[in-house]
Design a protein around this motif. Structure first.
Motif, PDB file in Angstrom:
ATOM      1  N   ILE A  74     -80.782 -39.194 -11.146  1.00  0.00           N
ATOM      2  CA  ILE A  74     -80.010 -40.218 -11.846  1.00  0.00           C
ATOM      3  C   ILE A  74     -78.747 -39.602 -12.456  1.00  0.00           C
ATOM      4  CG2 ILE A  74     -80.029 -41.733 -13.873  1.00  0.00           C
ATOM      5  CD1 ILE A  74     -82.941 -42.386 -13.150  1.00  0.00           C
ATOM      6  N   TYR A  75     -78.869 -38.389 -12.981  1.00  0.00           N
ATOM      7  CA  TYR A  75     -77.683 -37.725 -13.549  1.00  0.00           C
ATOM      8  C   TYR A  75     -76.621 -37.508 -12.469  1.00  0.00           C
ATOM      9  CZ  TYR A  75     -74.579 -34.160 -15.351  1.00  0.00           C
ATOM     10  OH  TYR A  75     -73.452 -33.472 -15.703  1.00  0.00           O
ATOM     11  N   LEU A  76     -77.061 -36.932 -11.327  1.00  0.00           N
ATOM     12  CA  LEU A  76     -76.091 -36.637 -10.265  1.00  0.00           C
ATOM     13  C   LEU A  76     -75.459 -37.918  -9.749  1.00  0.00           C
ATOM     14  CD1 LEU A  76     -78.048 -33.902  -8.282  1.00  0.00           C
ATOM     15  CD2 LEU A  76     -76.030 -33.571  -9.678  1.00  0.00           C
ATOM     16  N   LYS A  77     -76.284 -38.938  -9.623  1.00  0.00           N
ATOM     17  CA  LYS A  77     -75.779 -40.227  -9.135  1.00  0.00           C
ATOM     18  C   LYS A  77     -74.736 -40.764 -10.112  1.00  0.00           C
ATOM     19  CE  LYS A  77     -76.242 -44.252  -6.837  1.00  0.00           C
ATOM     20  NZ  LYS A  77     -75.479 -44.302  -5.609  1.00  0.00           N
ATOM     21  N   SER A  78     -75.013 -40.640 -11.397  1.00  0.00           N
ATOM     22  CA  SER A  78     -74.085 -41.188 -12.380  1.00  0.00           C
ATOM     23  C   SER A  78     -72.762 -40.435 -12.369  1.00  0.00           C
ATOM     24  CB  SER A  78     -74.706 -41.128 -13.777  1.00  0.00           C
ATOM     25  OG  SER A  78     -74.674 -39.799 -14.246  1.00  0.00           O
ATOM     26  N   LYS A  79     -72.777 -39.199 -11.883  1.00  0.00           N
ATOM     27  CA  LYS A  79     -71.535 -38.425 -11.818  1.00  0.00           C
ATOM     28  C   LYS A  79     -70.825 -38.636 -10.487  1.00  0.00           C
ATOM     29  CE  LYS A  79     -71.893 -36.744 -15.798  1.00  0.00           C
ATOM     30  NZ  LYS A  79     -71.009 -37.288 -16.828  1.00  0.00           N
ATOM     31  N   ASN A  99     -93.055 -52.937 -14.389  1.00  0.00           N
ATOM     32  CA  ASN A  99     -92.128 -53.980 -13.968  1.00  0.00           C
ATOM     33  C   ASN A  99     -91.206 -53.466 -12.847  1.00  0.00           C
ATOM     34  OD1 ASN A  99     -89.678 -55.564 -13.908  1.00  0.00           O
ATOM     35  ND2 ASN A  99     -90.487 -56.578 -15.725  1.00  0.00           N
ATOM     36  N   THR A 100     -91.152 -54.230 -11.749  1.00  0.00           N
ATOM     37  CA  THR A 100     -90.341 -53.801 -10.601  1.00  0.00           C
ATOM     38  C   THR A 100     -88.863 -53.686 -10.960  1.00  0.00           C
ATOM     39  OG1 THR A 100     -91.862 -54.845  -9.084  1.00  0.00           O
ATOM     40  CG2 THR A 100     -89.674 -54.439  -8.264  1.00  0.00           C
ATOM     41  N   ASP A 101     -88.341 -54.678 -11.681  1.00  0.00           N
ATOM     42  CA  ASP A 101     -86.912 -54.636 -12.009  1.00  0.00           C
ATOM     43  C   ASP A 101     -86.590 -53.451 -12.909  1.00  0.00           C
ATOM     44  OD1 ASP A 101     -86.598 -56.934 -10.550  1.00  0.00           O
ATOM     45  OD2 ASP A 101     -87.005 -58.235 -12.256  1.00  0.00           O
ATOM     46  N   PHE A 102     -87.503 -53.171 -13.810  1.00  0.00           N
ATOM     47  CA  PHE A 102     -87.271 -52.050 -14.730  1.00  0.00           C
ATOM     48  C   PHE A 102     -87.201 -50.724 -13.983  1.00  0.00           C
ATOM     49  CE2 PHE A 102     -88.971 -53.858 -19.020  1.00  0.00           C
ATOM     50  CZ  PHE A 102     -88.027 -54.860 -18.932  1.00  0.00           C
ATOM     51  N   ILE A 106     -83.828 -47.239 -18.110  1.00  0.00           N
ATOM     52  CA  ILE A 106     -85.267 -47.380 -18.359  1.00  0.00           C
ATOM     53  C   ILE A 106     -86.008 -46.160 -17.815  1.00  0.00           C
ATOM     54  CG2 ILE A 106     -87.333 -48.661 -17.703  1.00  0.00           C
ATOM     55  CD1 ILE A 106     -86.092 -50.677 -19.201  1.00  0.00           C
ATOM     56  N   VAL A 107     -85.635 -45.772 -16.593  1.00  0.00           N
ATOM     57  CA  VAL A 107     -86.331 -44.640 -15.975  1.00  0.00           C
ATOM     58  C   VAL A 107     -86.073 -43.368 -16.783  1.00  0.00           C
ATOM     59  CG1 VAL A 107     -86.557 -43.265 -13.882  1.00  0.00           C
ATOM     60  CG2 VAL A 107     -86.247 -45.720 -13.715  1.00  0.00           C
ATOM     61  N   VAL A 108     -84.828 -43.213 -17.250  1.00  0.00           N
ATOM     62  CA  VAL A 108     -84.515 -42.019 -18.039  1.00  0.00           C
ATOM     63  C   VAL A 108     -85.291 -42.041 -19.354  1.00  0.00           C
ATOM     64  CG1 VAL A 108     -82.686 -40.856 -19.328  1.00  0.00           C
ATOM     65  CG2 VAL A 108     -82.274 -41.634 -17.006  1.00  0.00           C
ATOM     66  N   GLY A 124     -88.745 -41.342 -18.682  1.00  0.00           N
ATOM     67  CA  GLY A 124     -88.849 -39.941 -18.282  1.00  0.00           C
ATOM     68  C   GLY A 124     -88.858 -39.013 -19.475  1.00  0.00           C
ATOM     69  N   ILE A 125     -87.993 -39.300 -20.452  1.00  0.00           N
ATOM     70  CA  ILE A 125     -87.954 -38.436 -21.644  1.00  0.00           C
ATOM     71  C   ILE A 125     -89.303 -38.482 -22.357  1.00  0.00           C
ATOM     72  CG2 ILE A 125     -86.906 -38.176 -23.927  1.00  0.00           C
ATOM     73  CD1 ILE A 125     -84.275 -39.186 -22.635  1.00  0.00           C
ATOM     74  N   VAL A 126     -89.848 -39.682 -22.463  1.00  0.00           N
ATOM     75  CA  VAL A 126     -91.140 -39.809 -23.149  1.00  0.00           C
ATOM     76  C   VAL A 126     -92.229 -39.081 -22.364  1.00  0.00           C
ATOM     77  CG1 VAL A 126     -92.889 -41.434 -23.931  1.00  0.00           C
ATOM     78  CG2 VAL A 126     -90.482 -41.958 -24.259  1.00  0.00           C
ATOM     79  N   ILE A 127     -92.203 -39.232 -21.035  1.00  0.00           N
ATOM     80  CA  ILE A 127     -93.244 -38.587 -20.220  1.00  0.00           C
ATOM     81  C   ILE A 127     -93.132 -37.057 -20.337  1.00  0.00           C
ATOM     82  CG2 ILE A 127     -93.988 -38.158 -17.841  1.00  0.00           C
ATOM     83  CD1 ILE A 127     -93.328 -41.078 -17.244  1.00  0.00           C
TER      84      ILE A 127
END
Lengths: 437, 469
Positions: free
Chosen positions: A272-277, A353-356, A362-364, A367-370
Motif C-alpha cells: 500500500i505504501y509503494l502504491k501510494s507513492k 466487510n468486502t468494501d473495507f 482500513i487495511v493499514v 495492519g497496525i493493530v495486528i
C-alpha cells in the motif's frame, strides 16, 4: 525501479539512532549489583513489603527468613538484569520471524501457482531481505546467551541445571552447543533459500525460457518441507525453552500462525505504501482485497490455535502445564487478554466487510493493530519467563521496537531499489496483472 | 469473478472438445440411463452388509453394550474409532467445496458434488455411533437442552460430548444446505430434460422452481460464498470438537494440545483419500474421464501428500514432546504405542499415513491412477488405525498398572462397522444413479477458460500474449 525516498531513509535512520540510544540506556540503567535491587525493593510500595514481613514472621527462625529474603532479592535481580535483554530479544525475534513469515508465504504462493500474487513477489523479496541482517543479530543474541552474558535461558545456567532434575532430563536436547548448531542450521538454510530464490527470480526477468521459474518452484517446495520441521524446532528452542519446565505440542504451530499473519500484514502495508507513492501501478484493490482476506483468515486461525492451546490446558488443569497460563493471567492480565482484542476481535469486525478490505486506510489501520497485537503476543511468550512480574513496556522495550523497525525499513526499502518491482519473467505475471476479483 | 486471462502454463480442466451441450449430456447420462448388472450386484452386496450391520445394532441395543468387546478399562474402542473415522472422511467434502472455493481452485468443480455427497453420507454413518454406543439410547434426547418436567433439568455444557452433539448436527445441516443449494441448477437441468412425467415431477420438486435468472445467479453466488466462509471454520471446529473428546481428558496420550489442528489435518487427509477412491471408480463407470482428469487425481494426490506430511510432523511432535516433557506417564504412553502389545497397529498407522503418501513426490506415481487408487485405500486403513491407536493404546495402559488390560473386538463390533460401510455405499450408489454427480452448472463456467478446445484456440490466435484482455 523504485528509489528510496530520502525522507523515509532519514526517518529509518532516526528510528535506529533513537532506538540504539534507548537500548543503551536500558542496559546502562539495569541494576548491576544485588545491593541495588535491595534499595529498589525497599523503595517499592509498603503493601508488597508487608507481605514479605508477614512471610518472615511465619518463618521458623531468622536464618531461614534471611535466606528466603536473599533468594527473593536474587530472583528479582536476575529479572531486572534480564529486562533490557528480553526487550531486545522480543523485538529482534519478532521482526526476524516476520520476514520468515513472508518467506513462507512467498514459497507457498509459488508452489500453489497463485495467479494473483506474482505482481507482489518483488515486494515479498524486498521484505525477506531483512532476514539476513535480522538473523545475524538474532544469532548473536543466542551466542551471547550461550556464553552467559544474560539469564534469558535458565537452562543454560549450569548451576540451575545442577539443581533441577527436570532440566537435566532434557539436557540431551537443551544444551548450548546443540542449540547453537540448530540455530545456525535453520537460519542458514532459510537465508540460503532466500538468497537463491531471489537470484533466480532476477535471472528469470531476462531469460528466454522458464528454467529459473521452474528451479524456484522446486526450491520452494523443498524449502516448505524443511520449513515445517525447522519451524517446529525453532519455536521450541527459541521461545518454548525460555520456560524449560513447560511444554505444549501445539506451540510450534501457534507461533507459526502468529508470525505468518504478521508477515502477510507487512506485505499488505509495504504494498500500500509503494502504491501510494505511484509505484506498482498494476496492483489494484483486488490484490489488496486478497491480502486483507489473508490477514482476516489467518488472524482467525491464530485465534483458533490460541484458544485450542489455552482451553485444553485450562480445562484439564494439570499442574505442570497450567502454571504457564496462571502466571500470565496473574501478572500479565492486560497484555494477555488485550492481544485477543487486537489480534482477533478487531480484525474480525473490521476486515469481514468486502468494501473495507479494498480501502487502503482500513487495511493499514487493521495492519497496525495486528502487528502491534502480535508483538504483544511474542511479548507474552517471552517476558513472563524472563522478567516475571517485573515487566513494563517502557524505554528498553519501545527503543528496541524503534531500532528494529528503523533497521527493517532501511533494509527492506534499500532492497526494493535493487530490482524492478515487476518480476516480468514469471509465467503467471500476466494473470496477476489482470487479476480482478 | 475471475479474470478473462489465463496463463498458458495452466493445463485444461475439461478435455475432449466439450461444448455446453456435451457437458449436460455427459452429466445427465448416468441419471437418465438404466442401472446395469454390475450396479445391481454391488448395490446388493452393500445392502446386505447394511442389513447385517442393522441387525448387529438392534442386537446391541436390545441386549446391551456387553455384546461388544469393551471392558471396564477400555470404555471406548471401535465405536468411537469408527465415529471419528467417518467424521474425518466427511470433512473432505466441505473442504473441497468450501475451502477450495475460497482459494478459487477451479479444479474443484468436477469433484465437489461427489465430495459433498460423501460428506453427507459419512456424517450420517458417524452420527449412528454416538447413539448406539449409549447404554440407554432411548434416553438420547436428554442430551438436548429442552425444557422438561424434571424442574427443567438441564444439560452440562462443559462436556465435549455435548459439544459433539451441536457440532455434528450443525455440520450435517449446513453441509446439507450447501449441497442442496448447489444442486438446484443441476436438478433444474434434469427437470428440463425429463421425458417421463414421473421424473419430471421428481426433479421439479427437487429443483425448487429454479429458473436461472440473473438475479437468482447473483444471489446463488453470494450464498455459496457466504456458506463457504461459514463452512470452513465449521469444518475446523467440528473436527476440533471431536478431538476435544480426547484432548480435554487427563489420559496420557490423549491430553495433548496439538490434537485439534492435527485431527483436522488428518480429516482432510483421510477425506481426500476417500474422495480419491470413489472418484477413480466413478470417472470410469460413469464415463466422466473428460471431467475428472488425471490432473484432478494428481492435485488430490498432492493434497494427500501435504496433509500426510502435516500429520507426520504432528506424530513426530507428539513423540518429541512426550520425551521432552519428562512426564513418565506420557513417555510410557508413546513407548507403549511403539513397543507394546499394539505395536502392529502403531506400525500400520505410521507406515500407512506418514511413509506411504511420501511416494507422491514422484510424478510417475502421483500421475498413475492405479497407484493413486492403492495409496488412497492404504491411507484410509492407516487413518482408521490412527484413531484406534490413539483411543485404545492410550486407554489400555494408563496410570494404574492394576487396571492394565487388552481389547478384543467381538463380531458385533465388526458387524456394525461393516454395516456402516454397507449403508454408506447404499446411499452413495443410489446417489450416483439419481443425482447429477458433477456440478454441470459450475463446470460450464470454466469451460471457456479451461476447456482444452478453447485453450487450443487461444493458443492459435495468440491471445495469451496480448495485453488487451
Amino acid at each position: 525501479m523504485y528509489t528510496f525516498s530520502s525522507k523515509l531513509k532519514t526517518f529509518s535512520l532516526i528510528l535506529m539512532v533513537i532506538g540504539a540510544i534507548g537500548i543503551g540506556v536500558g542496559f546502562w540503567s539495569a541494576p548491576k549489583t544485588v545491593e541495588e535491587v535491595e534499595t529498589i525493593l525497599l523503595e517499592e510500595s509498603h503493601g508488597h513489603h508487608d507481605q514479605v514481613a508477614s512471610h518472615d514472621a511465619h518463618a521458623a527462625h531468622d536464618a531461614h527468613a534471611d535466606a528466603a529474603h536473599q533468594e527473593h532479592v536474587n530472583h528479582v535481580f536476575h529479572q531486572l538484569q534480564n529486562k533490557p535483554w528480553a526487550a531486545f530479544y522480543v523485538a529482534c525475534i519478532f521482526f526476524m520471524l516476520l520476514s520468515v513469515g513472508v518467506l513462507a508465504f512467498y514459497a507457498i504462493q509459488q508452489v500453489a501457482l497463485a495467479g494473483w500474487s506474482p505482481i507482489l513477489f518483488r515486494v515479498m523479496e524486498g521484505i525477506t531481505a531483512y532476514l539476513l541482517p535480522g538473523s545475524v543479530i538474532f544469532l548473536l543474541v543466542l551466542v551471547l546467551s550461550g556464553v552467559h552474558m544474560n539469564h534469558l535461558f535458565t537452562w543454560m545456567d549450569p548451576e540451575v541445571v545442577a539443581n533441577d532434575h527436570l532440566i537435566q532430563g532434557k539436557s540431551g536436547y537443551l544444551n548450548v552447543a546443540f542449540f547453537l548448531i540448530r540455530a545456525v542450521l535453520f537460519l542458514g538454510v532459510w537465508n540460503l533459500y532466500r538468497f537463491f530464490s531471489r537470484k533466480n527470480s532476477i535471472a528469470q526477468d531476462n531469460a528466454d525460457g522458464v528454467t529459473f521459474y521452474k528451479k524456484n518452484f522446486k526450491m520452494a517446495a523443498s524449502f516448505l518441507v524443511f520449513f515445517i520441521v525447522s519451524e517446529s524446532l525453532m519455536s521450541w528452542d527459541w521461545i518454548m525453552s525460555l520456560d524449560p519446565h513447560w511444554y505444549s505440542t501445539l506451540f510450534a504451530w501457534y507461533v507459526f500462525a502468529s508470525f505468518f499473519v504478521s508477515g502477510i500484514t507487512a506485505i499488505a502495508m509495504v504494498t500500500i505504501y509503494l502504491k501510494s507513492k505511484g509505484y506498482l501501478e498494476q496492483v489494484n484493490t483486488s490484490h489488496i482485497h486478497d491480502l486483507a482476506k489473508f490477514m482476516f483468515g489467518i488472524s482467525i486461525f491464530w485465534t483458533y490455535l490460541w484458544f485450542s492451546q489455552f482451553m485444553l490446558i485450562w480445562y484439564s488443569d494439570i499442574p505442570e502445564e497450567v502454571t504457564y497460563f496462571v502466571t500470565r493471567i496473574e501478572h500479565y492480565k492486560l497484555p494477555f487478554f488485550g492481544m485477543l482484542v487486537m489480534n482477533f476481535v478487531f480484525p474480525l469486525l473490521i476486515l469481514v466487510n468486502t468494501d473495507f478490505k479494498r480501502l487502503s486506510w482500513i487495511v493499514v489501520m487493521a495492519g497496525i493493530v495486528i502487528l502491534a497485537g502480535h508483538y504483544v503476543d511474542f511479548y507474552n511468550m517471552v517476558m513472563p519467563a524472563t522478567v516475571g512480574d517485573q515487566w513494563f513496556i517502557g524505554l528498553p522495550e519501545i527503543s528496541a521496537i524503534l531500532f528494529f523497525l528503523g533497521l527493517f525499513i532501511f533494509v527492506v526499502f534499500t532492497a526494493l531499489t535493487k530490482a524492478p518491482l515487476v518480476a516480468k519473467g514469471n509465467p503467471l505475471m500476466e494473470e496477476s496483472k489482470h487479476f480482478h476479483y | 469473478m475471475s479474470s478473462h486471462y489465463e496463463a498458458p502454463i495452466r493445463k485444461p480442466l475439461v478435455v475432449g472438445n466439450k461444448s455446453y451441450h456435451d457437458v449436460t449430456v455427459d452429466v445427465a447420462k448416468p441419471v437418465e440411463g438404466r442401472a446395469n448388472k454390475q450396479w445391481w450386484i454391488v448395490f446388493s452386496i452393500a445392502f446386505a452388509a447394511f442389513l447385517y450391520g442393522l441387525g448387529c445394532m438392534i442386537y446391541t441395543v436390545s441386549t446391551g453394550i456387553g455384546t461388544w468387546g469393551l471392558n471396564k478399562t477400555i470404555g471406548w474402542a471401535w465405536d468411537i474409532t469408527n465415529f471419528v473415522w467417518w467424521v474425518g472422511i466427511g470433512h473432505a467434502g466441505t473442504l473441497i467445496s468450501a475451502v477450495l472455493l475460497l482459494f478459487r481452485q477451479k479444479w474443484r468443480m468436477a469433484i465437489n458434488r461427489s465430495a459433498e455427497a460423501m460428506t453427507i453420507f459419512s456424517v450420517m454413518q458417524a452420527g449412528l455411533f454416538p447413539i448406539i454406543h449409549m447404554g440407554r439410547p432411548w434416553l438420547g434426547y436428554w442430551v438436548l437442552p429442552i425444557p422438561n418436567q424434571f424442574g427443567s433439568l438441564w444439560v452440562n455444557f462443559n462436556s465435549p460430548l455435548l459439544w459433539d452433539v451441536f457440532a455434528i448436527s450443525t455440520y450435517l445441516s449446513v453441509s446439507l444446505v450447501f449441497w442442496w443449494t448447489g444442486l438446484l441448477p443441476d436438478f433444474a437441468m434434469l427437470r428440463d430434460r425429463a421425458v417421463t412425467p414421473f421424473t419430471k415431477r421428481v426433479y421439479s420438486t427437487l429443483s425448487f422452481g429454479w429458473s436461472g435468472r440473473a438475479k437468482d445467479w447473483q444471489r446463488f453466488e453470494e450464498v455459496s460464498l457466504v456458506l463457504a466462509g461459514l463452512a470452513t471454520p465449521l469444518v475446523l471446529s467440528v473436527h476440533t470438537i471431536v478431538s476435544f473428546d480426547f484432548a480435554t481428558s487427563v489420559i496420557p496420550g490423549w491430553h495433548t494440545t496439538i490434537l485439534p489442528p492435527y485431527f483436522v489435518a488428518g480429516a482432510i487427509f483421510s477425506g481426500f483419500a476417500m474422495v480419491q477412491t470413489l472418484l477413480i471408480i466413478m470417472r470410469k463407470v460413469s464415463q466422466l474421464e473428460d471431467y475428472i482428469t488425471l490432473q484432478h487425481i494428481e492435485l488430490m494426490n498432492l493434497i494427500i501428500m501435504i496433509t500426510g506430511s502435516i500429520v507426520g510432523t504432528a506424530y513426530i511432535t507428539e513423540l518429541f514432546i512426550a520425551w521432552y516433557s519428562g512426564v513418565e506417564y506420557e513417555q510410557y504412553a508413546f513407548l507403549n504405542r511403539a513397543t507394546g502389545p499394539y505395536w502392529w497397529a502403531y506400525l500400520c498407522m505410521m507406515s500407512f499415513n506418514v511413509v506411504s503418501p511420501q511416494v507422491m513426490w514422484f510424478k510417475k506415481i502421483r500421475t498413475s491412477i492405479a497407484a493413486s487408487f492403492v495409496i488412497s485405500i492404504i491411507v484410509n486403513i492407516g487413518m482408521w488405525f490412527e484413531r484406534f491407536v490413539i483411543i485404545v493404546s492410550s486407554l489400555h495402559r494408563d496410570y494404574l498398572p492394576s487396571s492394565w488390560t487388552m481389547f478384543q473386538p467381538t463380531f458385533v463390533d465388526a458387524g456394525i462397522y461393516i454395516g456402516t460401510i454397507g449403508f454408506f455405499f447404499v446411499l452413495f450408489l443410489l446417489y450416483s444413479r439419481s443425482f447429477p454427480v458433477i456440478a454441470q452448472a459450475e463446470v460450464k463456467t470454466i469451460l471457456k477458460s479451461s476447456g482444452d478446445n478453447y485453450k487450443r484456440e487461444r493458443e492459435l490466435n495468440d491471445h495469451n500474449h496480448s495485453d488487451n484482455h
